[in-house]
Write a protein that holds these residues in place. Structure first.
Motif, PDB file in Angstrom:
ATOM      1  N   MET A   1       0.869  -1.245   0.184  1.00  0.00           N
ATOM      2  CA  MET A   1      -0.025   0.110  -0.065  1.00  0.00           C
ATOM      3  C   MET A   1       0.677   1.201   0.174  1.00  0.00           C
ATOM      4  O   MET A   1       1.458   1.685   0.783  1.00  0.00           O
ATOM      5  CB  MET A   1      -0.753   0.048   1.039  1.00  0.00           C
ATOM      6  CG  MET A   1      -1.623   1.088   1.500  1.00  0.00           C
ATOM      7  SD  MET A   1      -3.071   0.829   2.703  1.00  0.00           S
ATOM      8  CE  MET A   1      -2.298   0.772   4.120  1.00  0.00           C
ATOM      9  N   ALA A   2       1.031   1.806  -1.050  1.00  0.00           N
ATOM     10  CA  ALA A   2       1.984   2.878  -1.176  1.00  0.00           C
ATOM     11  C   ALA A   2       1.220   4.351  -1.078  1.00  0.00           C
ATOM     12  O   ALA A   2       0.194   4.405  -1.626  1.00  0.00           O
ATOM     13  CB  ALA A   2       2.610   3.079  -2.612  1.00  0.00           C
ATOM     14  N   TYR A   3       1.707   5.262  -0.423  1.00  0.00           N
ATOM     15  CA  TYR A   3       1.322   6.606  -0.218  1.00  0.00           C
ATOM     16  C   TYR A   3       1.810   7.486  -1.371  1.00  0.00           C
ATOM     17  O   TYR A   3       2.928   7.465  -2.025  1.00  0.00           O
ATOM     18  CB  TYR A   3       1.773   7.253   1.051  1.00  0.00           C
ATOM     19  CG  TYR A   3       1.037   6.516   2.245  1.00  0.00           C
ATOM     20  CD1 TYR A   3       0.390   7.408   3.025  1.00  0.00           C
ATOM     21  CD2 TYR A   3       1.130   5.333   2.815  1.00  0.00           C
ATOM     22  CE1 TYR A   3      -0.570   6.800   4.062  1.00  0.00           C
ATOM     23  CE2 TYR A   3       0.597   4.886   3.761  1.00  0.00           C
ATOM     24  CZ  TYR A   3      -0.290   5.689   4.607  1.00  0.00           C
ATOM     25  OH  TYR A   3      -0.897   5.127   5.441  1.00  0.00           O
ATOM     26  N   ARG A   4       0.940   8.442  -1.921  1.00  0.00           N
ATOM     27  CA  ARG A   4       1.418   9.833  -2.770  1.00  0.00           C
ATOM     28  C   ARG A   4       2.018  10.697  -1.751  1.00  0.00           C
ATOM     29  O   ARG A   4       1.704  10.817  -0.715  1.00  0.00           O
ATOM     30  CB  ARG A   4       0.188  10.206  -3.347  1.00  0.00           C
ATOM     31  CG  ARG A   4      -0.191   9.233  -4.460  1.00  0.00           C
ATOM     32  CD  ARG A   4      -1.468   9.868  -5.316  1.00  0.00           C
ATOM     33  NE  ARG A   4      -2.467  10.234  -4.364  1.00  0.00           N
ATOM     34  CZ  ARG A   4      -3.243  11.501  -4.330  1.00  0.00           C
ATOM     35  NH1 ARG A   4      -2.536  12.345  -5.183  1.00  0.00           N
ATOM     36  NH2 ARG A   4      -4.027  11.982  -3.366  1.00  0.00           N
ATOM     37  N   VAL A   5       3.155  10.947  -2.533  1.00  0.00           N
ATOM     38  CA  VAL A   5       3.954  12.133  -1.747  1.00  0.00           C
ATOM     39  C   VAL A   5       3.676  13.367  -2.459  1.00  0.00           C
ATOM     40  O   VAL A   5       3.739  13.654  -3.633  1.00  0.00           O
ATOM     41  CB  VAL A   5       5.439  11.783  -1.707  1.00  0.00           C
ATOM     42  CG1 VAL A   5       6.316  13.010  -1.114  1.00  0.00           C
ATOM     43  CG2 VAL A   5       5.751  10.667  -0.917  1.00  0.00           C
ATOM     44  N   PHE A   6       3.349  14.464  -1.663  1.00  0.00           N
ATOM     45  CA  PHE A   6       3.065  15.813  -2.488  1.00  0.00           C
ATOM     46  C   PHE A   6       3.988  16.917  -1.774  1.00  0.00           C
ATOM     47  O   PHE A   6       3.855  16.915  -0.350  1.00  0.00           O
ATOM     48  CB  PHE A   6       1.496  16.186  -2.107  1.00  0.00           C
ATOM     49  CG  PHE A   6       1.145  17.547  -2.279  1.00  0.00           C
ATOM     50  CD1 PHE A   6       1.232  17.944  -3.742  1.00  0.00           C
ATOM     51  CD2 PHE A   6       1.049  18.677  -1.565  1.00  0.00           C
ATOM     52  CE1 PHE A   6       0.813  19.023  -4.138  1.00  0.00           C
ATOM     53  CE2 PHE A   6       0.646  19.986  -2.001  1.00  0.00           C
ATOM     54  CZ  PHE A   6       0.561  20.057  -3.090  1.00  0.00           C
ATOM     55  N   LEU A  33       9.407   8.222   2.204  1.00  0.00           N
ATOM     56  CA  LEU A  33       7.712   8.195   2.824  1.00  0.00           C
ATOM     57  C   LEU A  33       6.674   7.649   2.071  1.00  0.00           C
ATOM     58  O   LEU A  33       5.805   7.409   2.768  1.00  0.00           O
ATOM     59  CB  LEU A  33       7.870   9.864   3.278  1.00  0.00           C
ATOM     60  CG  LEU A  33       8.608  10.572   4.224  1.00  0.00           C
ATOM     61  CD1 LEU A  33       8.329  12.048   4.212  1.00  0.00           C
ATOM     62  CD2 LEU A  33       8.537   9.879   5.569  1.00  0.00           C
ATOM     63  N   GLY A  34       6.678   7.575   0.865  1.00  0.00           N
ATOM     64  CA  GLY A  34       5.541   7.011   0.204  1.00  0.00           C
ATOM     65  C   GLY A  34       5.426   5.643   0.551  1.00  0.00           C
ATOM     66  O   GLY A  34       4.529   4.999   0.596  1.00  0.00           O
ATOM     67  N   GLU A  35       6.494   4.886   0.959  1.00  0.00           N
ATOM     68  CA  GLU A  35       6.596   3.274   0.873  1.00  0.00           C
ATOM     69  C   GLU A  35       6.122   3.055   2.640  1.00  0.00           C
ATOM     70  O   GLU A  35       5.444   2.417   2.859  1.00  0.00           O
ATOM     71  CB  GLU A  35       7.882   2.982   0.901  1.00  0.00           C
ATOM     72  CG  GLU A  35       8.261   2.771  -0.633  1.00  0.00           C
ATOM     73  CD  GLU A  35       9.737   2.729  -0.955  1.00  0.00           C
ATOM     74  OE1 GLU A  35      10.332   2.017  -0.160  1.00  0.00           O
ATOM     75  OE2 GLU A  35      10.300   2.899  -2.079  1.00  0.00           O
ATOM     76  N   ASN A  36       6.900   3.876   3.484  1.00  0.00           N
ATOM     77  CA  ASN A  36       6.898   4.088   4.536  1.00  0.00           C
ATOM     78  C   ASN A  36       6.594   5.443   5.305  1.00  0.00           C
ATOM     79  O   ASN A  36       7.581   6.127   5.767  1.00  0.00           O
ATOM     80  CB  ASN A  36       7.897   3.099   5.443  1.00  0.00           C
ATOM     81  CG  ASN A  36       7.793   3.025   7.063  1.00  0.00           C
ATOM     82  OD1 ASN A  36       6.554   3.404   7.675  1.00  0.00           O
ATOM     83  ND2 ASN A  36       8.845   2.455   7.470  1.00  0.00           N
ATOM     84  N   ASP A  66      -3.873   9.374   6.313  1.00  0.00           N
ATOM     85  CA  ASP A  66      -4.304   7.929   6.030  1.00  0.00           C
ATOM     86  C   ASP A  66      -5.414   7.594   5.375  1.00  0.00           C
ATOM     87  O   ASP A  66      -5.298   6.488   4.477  1.00  0.00           O
ATOM     88  CB  ASP A  66      -4.310   7.014   7.324  1.00  0.00           C
ATOM     89  CG  ASP A  66      -2.677   7.151   7.974  1.00  0.00           C
ATOM     90  OD1 ASP A  66      -1.987   6.555   7.349  1.00  0.00           O
ATOM     91  OD2 ASP A  66      -2.711   7.364   9.285  1.00  0.00           O
ATOM     92  N   ASP A  67      -6.431   8.429   5.153  1.00  0.00           N
ATOM     93  CA  ASP A  67      -7.855   8.030   4.560  1.00  0.00           C
ATOM     94  C   ASP A  67      -7.504   8.203   3.059  1.00  0.00           C
ATOM     95  O   ASP A  67      -7.952   7.616   2.588  1.00  0.00           O
ATOM     96  CB  ASP A  67      -8.892   9.022   5.119  1.00  0.00           C
ATOM     97  CG  ASP A  67      -9.257   8.841   6.345  1.00  0.00           C
ATOM     98  OD1 ASP A  67      -8.749   7.811   7.024  1.00  0.00           O
ATOM     99  OD2 ASP A  67      -9.994   9.811   6.949  1.00  0.00           O
ATOM    100  N   MET A  68      -6.691   9.243   2.805  1.00  0.00           N
ATOM    101  CA  MET A  68      -6.260   9.515   1.289  1.00  0.00           C
ATOM    102  C   MET A  68      -4.931   8.850   0.784  1.00  0.00           C
ATOM    103  O   MET A  68      -4.720   9.093  -0.427  1.00  0.00           O
ATOM    104  CB  MET A  68      -6.312  10.953   0.980  1.00  0.00           C
ATOM    105  CG  MET A  68      -7.627  11.684   1.186  1.00  0.00           C
ATOM    106  SD  MET A  68      -7.388  13.397   1.217  1.00  0.00           S
ATOM    107  CE  MET A  68      -6.852  13.627  -0.321  1.00  0.00           C
ATOM    108  N   LEU A  69      -4.361   8.098   1.772  1.00  0.00           N
ATOM    109  CA  LEU A  69      -3.000   7.425   1.389  1.00  0.00           C
ATOM    110  C   LEU A  69      -2.045   8.742   0.592  1.00  0.00           C
ATOM    111  O   LEU A  69      -1.428   8.493  -0.411  1.00  0.00           O
ATOM    112  CB  LEU A  69      -3.199   6.436   0.571  1.00  0.00           C
ATOM    113  CG  LEU A  69      -3.857   5.189   0.956  1.00  0.00           C
ATOM    114  CD1 LEU A  69      -3.816   4.174  -0.211  1.00  0.00           C
ATOM    115  CD2 LEU A  69      -3.169   4.674   2.184  1.00  0.00           C
TER     116      LEU A  69
END
Length: 84
Positions: A1-6, A33-36, A66-69
């Motif tokens: 589950m990867a996060y988008r980084v802005f 930070l996108g991975e963890n 977290d809701d929007m990853l």
């Protein structure tokens, strides 16, 4: 589950002013930070919302949604300047 980084404009302009080798190290830390989004050594800030990680003498201030990853990088800079 990867996060988008802005990166906000403030963080982007601060990153552009940093010289090597810190520039590359900070850029890699931001992408990781996108991975963890809560890596070992992260801290919750006391006097403002957000989290921070260290890269040498530099600090990266960010929020995790977290809701929007999403990882929202608010600011970054040298430790003597970032908290003021």
């Amino acid at each position: 589950m990867a996060y988008r980084v802005f990166l906000r404009k403030r963080a982007m302009s601060a990153l552009e002013k940093i010289n090597e080798p810190y520039y590359t190290q900070i850029k890699e830390a931001i992408y990781r930070l996108g991975e963890n989004p809560r890596p070992m050594g992260y801290k919750k800030l006391r006097y403002r919302d957000g989290l921070r990680i260290r890269v040498g003498s530099y600090r990266i201030i960010y929020e995790v949604i977290d809701d929007m990853l999403l990882v929202d990088v608010i600011d970054l800079g040298h430790r003597k300047d970032i908290y003021g």
